[in-house]
Design an enzyme around this catalytic site. Structure first.
Site, PDB file in Angstrom:
ATOM      1  CD  GLU A   1      -5.455   1.625  -3.102  1.00  0.00           C
ATOM      2  OE1 GLU A   1      -6.656   1.611  -2.828  1.00  0.00           O
ATOM      3  OE2 GLU A   1      -4.569   1.776  -2.250  1.00  0.00           O
TER       4      GLU A   1
ATOM      5  CG  HIS B   1      -1.962   1.043   1.168  1.00  0.00           C
ATOM      6  ND1 HIS B   1      -1.698   2.364   1.456  1.00  0.00           N
ATOM      7  CD2 HIS B   1      -3.265   0.991   0.800  1.00  0.00           C
ATOM      8  CE1 HIS B   1      -2.796   3.071   1.285  1.00  0.00           C
ATOM      9  NE2 HIS B   1      -3.770   2.262   0.875  1.00  0.00           N
TER      10      HIS B   1
HETATM   11  P1  PGA Z   1      -9.612   6.053   0.333  1.00  0.00           P
HETATM   12  O1  PGA Z   1      -8.376   5.040   0.544  1.00  0.00           O
HETATM   13  O2  PGA Z   1     -10.771   5.241  -0.133  1.00  0.00           O
HETATM   14  O3  PGA Z   1      -9.821   6.656   1.698  1.00  0.00           O
HETATM   15  O4  PGA Z   1      -9.159   7.055  -0.691  1.00  0.00           O
HETATM   16  C1  PGA Z   1      -8.148   4.002  -0.349  1.00  0.00           C
HETATM   17  C2  PGA Z   1      -6.928   3.222   0.080  1.00  0.00           C
HETATM   18  O5  PGA Z   1      -5.976   3.823   0.613  1.00  0.00           O
HETATM   19  O6  PGA Z   1      -6.871   2.002  -0.121  1.00  0.00           O
END
Ligand code: PGA
Length: 252
Positions: free
Chosen positions: A165, A96
């Site tokens: 992401e 992540h």
């Molecule tokens: P968010 O986070 O939905 O708060 O933007 C997504 C993530 O970090 O996986």
């Protein structure tokens, strides 16, 4: 691909008590049980995994937010794949951006991916650029993907889930979510990168989207964006909001 969309809650470092974690999990479970066209998973902090494991069932599974790449030994503060397996954890978020910002490298992610596969855990590998302004953001993501799978053979690749992401779209301070078009374009690029590495095996790899998803935009990401699932941060902390997302995804 004939797989149900994955709707994954990443609770990050929330909530602050086990009592609240269990209450929220139970509330989500009652909604997930009625919505079986999606695969719903909650990834809480490690300390809540044991209590949530006994609450979990086939409608609402548990995942971890990280894992160490060794199975046992002198690694203070780390958690092994065997411990996660013992608690019926099925999925592990790896790489992540918030962990990469704390020093996790592509090499660490690669070692964790192979350890996950060896222990029958499904890794969810997060990739994403910090800015769209950089000319080479596609190369950057291509490289993150290649590095993540260097230690596994092509035939093991369908066991890996990828989550696109974009860092600029994550969290409550994000200026905007990605558009469905941006998400789709990157999904196609990720699929092509995976095909270059693993040939036909790439066709059955799930590629999700994450970053500022909420009930108002999930249809867009799942339909126009063609995401195979969503990794939900902030919006997953409120069981009602997350439940709404599960229901919308289920009914698409
Ligand atoms: P968010 O986070 O939905 O708060 O933007 C997504 C993530 O970090 O996986």
């Amino acid at each position: 691909m004939n797989k149900k969309p994955l709707i994954i809650a990443n609770w990050k470092m929330n909530p602050q008590t086990a009592k609240e974690a269990i209450k929220n999990f139970q509330e989500i479970k009652s909604i997930a049980t009625k919505n079986k066209n999606v695969e719903t998973i909650v990834c809480p902090p490690y300390v809540y995994l044991e209590s949530l494991s006994s609450e979990s069932n086939s409608s609402l599974q548990i995942g971890a937010q990280n894992m160490f790449f060794e199975e046992s030994g002198a690694y203070t503060g780390e958690v092994s794949p065997l411990m996660l397996r013992d608690l019926k954890v099925g999925y592990v978020i790896l790489g992540h951006s918030e962990r990469r910002a704390m020093g996790e490298t592509d090499q660490d992610v690669a070692k964790k991916v192979v350890t996950c596969i060896k222990n029958s855990l499904t890794p969810i590998v997060c990739v994403g650029e910090s800015s769209r302004d950089a000319d080479d953001y596609s190369n950057f993501i291509g490289n993150q993907i290649k590095q993540a799978v260097t230690l596994i053979p092509p035939e093991a690749m369908p066991q890996v889930v990828f989550a696109y992401e974009p860092i600029w779209a994550i969290g409550k301070d994000a200026p905007r979510p990605a558009t469905a078009e941006e998400a789709k374009e990157m999904k196609l690029f990720i699929r092509k990168t995976l095909a270059d590495i693993a040939g036909d095996y790439a066709n059955s790899i799930r590629i999700m989207y994450g970053g500022s998803t909420k009930p108002e935009n999930i249809q867009e990401f799942l339909v126009a964006g063609e995401a195979d699932g969503l990794l939900v941060g902030g919006a997953s902390l409120d069981p009602k909001t997350f439940g709404e997302m599960i229901t919308i995804a289920n009914n698409l």
